[in-house]
Design an enzyme around this catalytic site. Structure first.
Site, PDB file in Angstrom:
ATOM      1  N   GLY A   1       0.831  -1.196   0.000  1.00  0.00           N
ATOM      2  CA  GLY A   1       0.000   0.000   0.000  1.00  0.00           C
ATOM      3  C   GLY A   1       0.862   1.241   0.000  1.00  0.00           C
ATOM      4  O   GLY A   1       2.028   1.197   0.408  1.00  0.00           O
TER       5      GLY A   1
ATOM      6  N   GLN B   1       3.025   9.952   1.205  1.00  0.00           N
ATOM      7  CA  GLN B   1       4.306   9.241   1.195  1.00  0.00           C
ATOM      8  C   GLN B   1       5.161   9.594  -0.018  1.00  0.00           C
ATOM      9  O   GLN B   1       6.353   9.333  -0.031  1.00  0.00           O
ATOM     10  CB  GLN B   1       4.086   7.725   1.245  1.00  0.00           C
ATOM     11  CG  GLN B   1       3.503   7.256   2.580  1.00  0.00           C
ATOM     12  CD  GLN B   1       3.368   5.750   2.603  1.00  0.00           C
ATOM     13  OE1 GLN B   1       2.376   5.223   2.119  1.00  0.00           O
ATOM     14  NE2 GLN B   1       4.369   5.067   3.123  1.00  0.00           N
TER      15      GLN B   1
ATOM     16  N   CYS C   1       6.092  -0.118   7.101  1.00  0.00           N
ATOM     17  CA  CYS C   1       5.703   1.038   6.291  1.00  0.00           C
ATOM     18  C   CYS C   1       6.870   1.402   5.391  1.00  0.00           C
ATOM     19  O   CYS C   1       8.015   1.430   5.849  1.00  0.00           O
ATOM     20  CB  CYS C   1       5.363   2.196   7.217  1.00  0.00           C
ATOM     21  SG  CYS C   1       4.907   3.703   6.350  1.00  0.00           S
ATOM     22  N   LEU C   2       6.572   1.688   4.123  1.00  0.00           N
ATOM     23  CA  LEU C   2       7.646   2.071   3.202  1.00  0.00           C
ATOM     24  C   LEU C   2       8.325   3.364   3.637  1.00  0.00           C
ATOM     25  O   LEU C   2       9.450   3.632   3.228  1.00  0.00           O
ATOM     26  CB  LEU C   2       7.091   2.213   1.774  1.00  0.00           C
ATOM     27  CG  LEU C   2       6.607   0.907   1.129  1.00  0.00           C
ATOM     28  CD1 LEU C   2       5.943   1.190  -0.210  1.00  0.00           C
ATOM     29  CD2 LEU C   2       7.753  -0.083   0.966  1.00  0.00           C
TER      30      LEU C   2
ATOM     31  N   HIS D   1      -4.077   1.349   7.886  1.00  0.00           N
ATOM     32  CA  HIS D   1      -2.736   1.932   7.831  1.00  0.00           C
ATOM     33  C   HIS D   1      -2.677   3.093   6.825  1.00  0.00           C
ATOM     34  O   HIS D   1      -2.185   4.179   7.134  1.00  0.00           O
ATOM     35  CB  HIS D   1      -1.742   0.828   7.449  1.00  0.00           C
ATOM     36  CG  HIS D   1      -0.323   1.287   7.319  1.00  0.00           C
ATOM     37  ND1 HIS D   1       0.665   0.900   8.191  1.00  0.00           N
ATOM     38  CD2 HIS D   1       0.280   2.100   6.409  1.00  0.00           C
ATOM     39  CE1 HIS D   1       1.809   1.478   7.826  1.00  0.00           C
ATOM     40  NE2 HIS D   1       1.602   2.199   6.746  1.00  0.00           N
ATOM     41  N   GLU D   2      -3.218   2.854   5.622  1.00  0.00           N
ATOM     42  CA  GLU D   2      -3.125   3.887   4.577  1.00  0.00           C
ATOM     43  C   GLU D   2      -4.027   5.071   4.890  1.00  0.00           C
ATOM     44  O   GLU D   2      -3.668   6.216   4.628  1.00  0.00           O
ATOM     45  CB  GLU D   2      -3.469   3.299   3.198  1.00  0.00           C
ATOM     46  CG  GLU D   2      -2.587   2.157   2.732  1.00  0.00           C
ATOM     47  CD  GLU D   2      -1.093   2.417   2.838  1.00  0.00           C
ATOM     48  OE1 GLU D   2      -0.667   3.586   2.767  1.00  0.00           O
ATOM     49  OE2 GLU D   2      -0.352   1.442   3.019  1.00  0.00           O
TER      50      GLU D   2
ATOM     51  N   HIS E   1      -2.399   7.459   7.149  1.00  0.00           N
ATOM     52  CA  HIS E   1      -1.450   8.370   6.482  1.00  0.00           C
ATOM     53  C   HIS E   1      -2.142   9.665   6.045  1.00  0.00           C
ATOM     54  O   HIS E   1      -1.536  10.734   6.081  1.00  0.00           O
ATOM     55  CB  HIS E   1      -0.852   7.707   5.230  1.00  0.00           C
ATOM     56  CG  HIS E   1       0.351   6.857   5.490  1.00  0.00           C
ATOM     57  ND1 HIS E   1       1.524   7.354   6.016  1.00  0.00           N
ATOM     58  CD2 HIS E   1       0.576   5.538   5.272  1.00  0.00           C
ATOM     59  CE1 HIS E   1       2.412   6.364   6.116  1.00  0.00           C
ATOM     60  NE2 HIS E   1       1.866   5.252   5.672  1.00  0.00           N
TER      61      HIS E   1
HETATM   62 ZN    ZN Z   1       2.782   3.446   5.631  1.00  0.00          ZN
END
Ligand code: ZN
Length: 162
Positions: A46, A51, A88-89, A130-131, A134
């Site tokens: 995701g 991000q 998380c990226l 999670h997304e 963000h």
């Molecule tokens: Zn993330």
């Protein structure tokens, strides 16, 4: 399509609240294409627009069942509970234990601005939460129970990153 730079923890853009998308412009379509390419390239499940430095309510997810694009997503229902490692990226190489709902129902627009209702369990429910966090400027690291730990990428059962 082009790869975009993934912002990492400490970048102020990751703690800002994102603005709604009012119309699907060519710019938004390019953003979605680039986000998908960037997510796949990074091996994530995701990615949210902040991000890649864009404060818009746009999310892409693929938990292995094909790409999902969410414009202006909102959680309608959440129930049950799951506790597991999350990554998380934007926090590369790390993971930590987070409790999320087991089942989540989300409302969002698609790329034609049509409303869609999506339901997810397990990893997909986790990815939705999670997304969407963000988009509120919230990172999973604020929810971690215990300590963050390093992820061993040689381990094929390694963490999913969102
Ligand atoms: Zn993330």
């Amino acid at each position: 399509m082009a790869l975009r730079t993934i912002r990492t923890e400490g970048d102020p853009v990751l703690s800002k609240v994102c603005r709604p998308v009012r119309e699907i412009t060519p710019r938004i379509r390019t953003l979605v294409d680039d986000m998908l390419e960037t997510m796949y390239d990074a091996g994530g499940v995701g990615l949210a627009a902040p991000q890649v430095g864009i404060l818009k309510r746009v999310v892409v997810i693929d938990v292995g069942e094909g790409p999902i694009v969410l414009i202006n997503p909102e959680i309608l229902e959440a129930d049950g509970e799951q506790t597991g490692d999350e990554g998380c990226l934007s926090v590369p190489g790390m993971a930590g234990k987070v409790t999320r709902p087991m089942h989540v129902k989300v409302k969002a627009q698609d790329l034609d601005m049509n409303e869609q209702i999506l339901e997810g369990e397990e990893l997909l429910a986790r990815a939705f939460c999670h997304e969407l966090d963000h988009l509120e400027g919230k990172l999973y690291t604020s929810l971690v129970e215990g300590e963050l730990h390093e992820v061993n990428y040689d381990d094929e059962d390694g963490e999913e990153e969102e």
